[in-house]
Enzyme design. Structure first.
Site, PDB file in Angstrom:
ATOM      1  CD1 TRP A  94       7.382   5.136 -10.680  1.00  0.00           C
ATOM      2  CD2 TRP A  94       5.830   6.381 -11.695  1.00  0.00           C
ATOM      3  NE1 TRP A  94       7.802   5.342 -11.942  1.00  0.00           N
ATOM      4  CE2 TRP A  94       6.864   6.101 -12.604  1.00  0.00           C
ATOM      5  CE3 TRP A  94       4.764   7.153 -12.106  1.00  0.00           C
ATOM      6  CZ2 TRP A  94       6.846   6.567 -13.902  1.00  0.00           C
ATOM      7  CZ3 TRP A  94       4.754   7.603 -13.402  1.00  0.00           C
ATOM      8  CH2 TRP A  94       5.780   7.322 -14.288  1.00  0.00           C
ATOM      9  CG  HIS A  95       6.618   7.314  -4.148  1.00  0.00           C
ATOM     10  ND1 HIS A  95       7.655   6.920  -4.937  1.00  0.00           N
ATOM     11  CD2 HIS A  95       6.962   6.962  -2.883  1.00  0.00           C
ATOM     12  CE1 HIS A  95       8.602   6.369  -4.194  1.00  0.00           C
ATOM     13  NE2 HIS A  95       8.201   6.383  -2.941  1.00  0.00           N
ATOM     14  CB  ALA A 129      -0.777   9.249  -0.083  1.00  0.00           C
ATOM     15  CB  THR A 140       4.358   9.928  -0.868  1.00  0.00           C
ATOM     16  OG1 THR A 140       4.770   8.604  -1.189  1.00  0.00           O
ATOM     17  CG2 THR A 140       4.218  10.746  -2.125  1.00  0.00           C
ATOM     18  CG  ASN A 141       6.625   6.925   4.991  1.00  0.00           C
ATOM     19  OD1 ASN A 141       5.540   7.034   5.549  1.00  0.00           O
ATOM     20  ND2 ASN A 141       7.571   6.137   5.438  1.00  0.00           N
TER      21      ASN A 141
HETATM   22  C1  FAD Z   1       7.471  -0.522  -2.529  1.00  0.00           C
HETATM   23  C2  FAD Z   1       7.253   0.866  -1.968  1.00  0.00           C
HETATM   24  C3  FAD Z   1       8.328   1.568  -1.479  1.00  0.00           C
HETATM   25  C4  FAD Z   1       8.151   2.850  -0.963  1.00  0.00           C
HETATM   26  N1  FAD Z   1       9.237   3.515  -0.480  1.00  0.00           N
HETATM   27  C5  FAD Z   1       9.093   4.743   0.048  1.00  0.00           C
HETATM   28  C6  FAD Z   1      10.201   5.449   0.594  1.00  0.00           C
HETATM   29  O1  FAD Z   1      11.348   4.961   0.616  1.00  0.00           O
HETATM   30  N2  FAD Z   1       9.990   6.706   1.082  1.00  0.00           N
HETATM   31  C7  FAD Z   1       8.770   7.294   1.066  1.00  0.00           C
HETATM   32  O2  FAD Z   1       8.639   8.461   1.489  1.00  0.00           O
HETATM   33  N3  FAD Z   1       7.696   6.642   0.551  1.00  0.00           N
HETATM   34  C8  FAD Z   1       7.818   5.389   0.057  1.00  0.00           C
HETATM   35  N4  FAD Z   1       6.727   4.722  -0.454  1.00  0.00           N
HETATM   36  C9  FAD Z   1       5.440   5.414  -0.491  1.00  0.00           C
HETATM   37  C10 FAD Z   1       4.727   5.414   0.851  1.00  0.00           C
HETATM   38  O3  FAD Z   1       4.836   4.146   1.449  1.00  0.00           O
HETATM   39  C11 FAD Z   1       3.239   5.763   0.608  1.00  0.00           C
HETATM   40  O4  FAD Z   1       3.142   7.002  -0.081  1.00  0.00           O
HETATM   41  C12 FAD Z   1       2.459   5.880   1.903  1.00  0.00           C
HETATM   42  O5  FAD Z   1       2.579   4.682   2.631  1.00  0.00           O
HETATM   43  C13 FAD Z   1       1.017   6.161   1.580  1.00  0.00           C
HETATM   44  O6  FAD Z   1       0.279   6.094   2.778  1.00  0.00           O
HETATM   45  P1  FAD Z   1      -1.272   5.846   2.766  1.00  0.00           P
HETATM   46  O7  FAD Z   1      -1.699   5.890   4.205  1.00  0.00           O
HETATM   47  O8  FAD Z   1      -1.898   6.807   1.831  1.00  0.00           O
HETATM   48  O9  FAD Z   1      -1.484   4.405   2.136  1.00  0.00           O
HETATM   49  P2  FAD Z   1      -0.929   2.986   2.638  1.00  0.00           P
HETATM   50  O10 FAD Z   1       0.351   3.120   3.421  1.00  0.00           O
HETATM   51  O11 FAD Z   1      -0.940   2.117   1.421  1.00  0.00           O
HETATM   52  O12 FAD Z   1      -2.037   2.506   3.674  1.00  0.00           O
HETATM   53  C14 FAD Z   1      -3.271   1.952   3.253  1.00  0.00           C
HETATM   54  C15 FAD Z   1      -3.674   0.987   4.345  1.00  0.00           C
HETATM   55  O13 FAD Z   1      -5.017   0.609   4.128  1.00  0.00           O
HETATM   56  C16 FAD Z   1      -5.114  -0.787   4.316  1.00  0.00           C
HETATM   57  N5  FAD Z   1      -6.298  -1.221   3.556  1.00  0.00           N
HETATM   58  C17 FAD Z   1      -6.441  -1.330   2.209  1.00  0.00           C
HETATM   59  N6  FAD Z   1      -7.682  -1.741   1.904  1.00  0.00           N
HETATM   60  C18 FAD Z   1      -8.325  -1.878   3.071  1.00  0.00           C
HETATM   61  C19 FAD Z   1      -9.642  -2.260   3.421  1.00  0.00           C
HETATM   62  N7  FAD Z   1     -10.547  -2.588   2.500  1.00  0.00           N
HETATM   63  N8  FAD Z   1      -9.965  -2.306   4.727  1.00  0.00           N
HETATM   64  C20 FAD Z   1      -9.073  -1.960   5.677  1.00  0.00           C
HETATM   65  N9  FAD Z   1      -7.807  -1.580   5.421  1.00  0.00           N
HETATM   66  C21 FAD Z   1      -7.447  -1.547   4.121  1.00  0.00           C
HETATM   67  C22 FAD Z   1      -3.802  -1.335   3.790  1.00  0.00           C
HETATM   68  O14 FAD Z   1      -3.565  -2.616   4.327  1.00  0.00           O
HETATM   69  C23 FAD Z   1      -2.818  -0.291   4.318  1.00  0.00           C
HETATM   70  O15 FAD Z   1      -2.393  -0.575   5.629  1.00  0.00           O
HETATM   71  C24 FAD Z   1       6.880   3.435  -0.960  1.00  0.00           C
HETATM   72  C25 FAD Z   1       5.785   2.713  -1.457  1.00  0.00           C
HETATM   73  C26 FAD Z   1       5.969   1.455  -1.945  1.00  0.00           C
HETATM   74  C27 FAD Z   1       4.781   0.658  -2.454  1.00  0.00           C
END
Ligand code: FAD
Length: 162
Positions: A94-95, A129, A140-141
């Site tokens: 999910w998200h 997020a 959530t993007n």
């Molecule tokens: C399959 C899928 C499809 C999706 N489709 C959509 C969509 O169509 N539209 C939408 O709005 N949202 C979508 N989302 C949700 C959206 O991608 C996420 O909500 C958003 O990317 C969250 O951002 P974030 O920065 O919190 O985490 P993330 O984008 O997960 O970023 C975390 C980062 O931290 C890095 N990381 C992890 N551990 C470490 C560590 N120990 N050291 C250094 N770096 C590390 C990871 O490599 C990653 O780059 C989707 C998610 C998934 C999984």
């Protein structure tokens, strides 16, 4: 992956704060209560209150109402059971959000302050997020990018002031 998470949950530092973990699945019942209706709102609000009311009640509800008896230890101790459980229940993600939610200093569930600073830890901010105060009913993007832009701006503004 399941076994790795089960091992993590057994660590003292995690087991003292992650109470009564259980395997969860998007089964037919979970899908029914996920629909946004006033009945489900009332039902899940009451269940949430009961889950927090006492550890004994929570464990009973988890076993009888949520997991239909499957527990993490049952699964990791039975290879076939675990295999079957995962094949039946694996789903796309999910998200997930809000695992380090932002809130007021007096809020016991808050992990960061409104500037993303981790409460009680100096020199550490969270800007992703996980700080969303609750899981939004939308993708959530773009909201995550907005959180990051806003907190980056906050850091720059605070830097300029000091
Ligand atoms: C399959 C899928 C499809 C999706 N489709 C959509 C969509 O169509 N539209 C939408 O709005 N949202 C979508 N989302 C949700 C959206 O991608 C996420 O909500 C958003 O990317 C969250 O951002 P974030 O920065 O919190 O985490 P993330 O984008 O997960 O970023 C975390 C980062 O931290 C890095 N990381 C992890 N551990 C470490 C560590 N120990 N050291 C250094 N770096 C590390 C990871 O490599 C990653 O780059 C989707 C998610 C998934 C999984």
């Amino acid at each position: 992956g399941f076994r790795f998470i089960a091992r993590l949950l057994q660590q003292d530092s995690l087991s003292s704060v992650a109470l009564d973990p259980f395997p969860s699945a998007l089964n037919a019942r979970a899908k029914r209560v996920s629909k946004v209706t006033s009945t489900n709102y009332a039902l899940t609000s009451v269940l949430a209150l009961l889950m927090d009311a006492s550890p004994r009640l929570r464990r009973g509800l988890i076993r009888r109402v949520i997991t239909d008896g499957d527990s993490i230890s049952d699964l990791i101790n039975d290879e076939e059971h675990l295999d079957r459980y995962i094949r039946q229940n694996v789903i796309p993600s999910w998200h997930p959000t809000s695992t380090c939610r932002m809130g007021a200093a007096a809020d016991p569930g808050a992990v960061t302050d409104p500037s993303g600073r981790v409460l009680g830890v100096s020199g550490l901010r969270i800007a992703d997020a996980s700080v969303m105060p609750f899981c939004p009913r939308a993708n959530t993007n773009i909201p995550t990018i907005m959180v990051a832009e806003k907190l980056a701006d906050t850091v720059l503004r605070e830097d300029r002031r000091s």
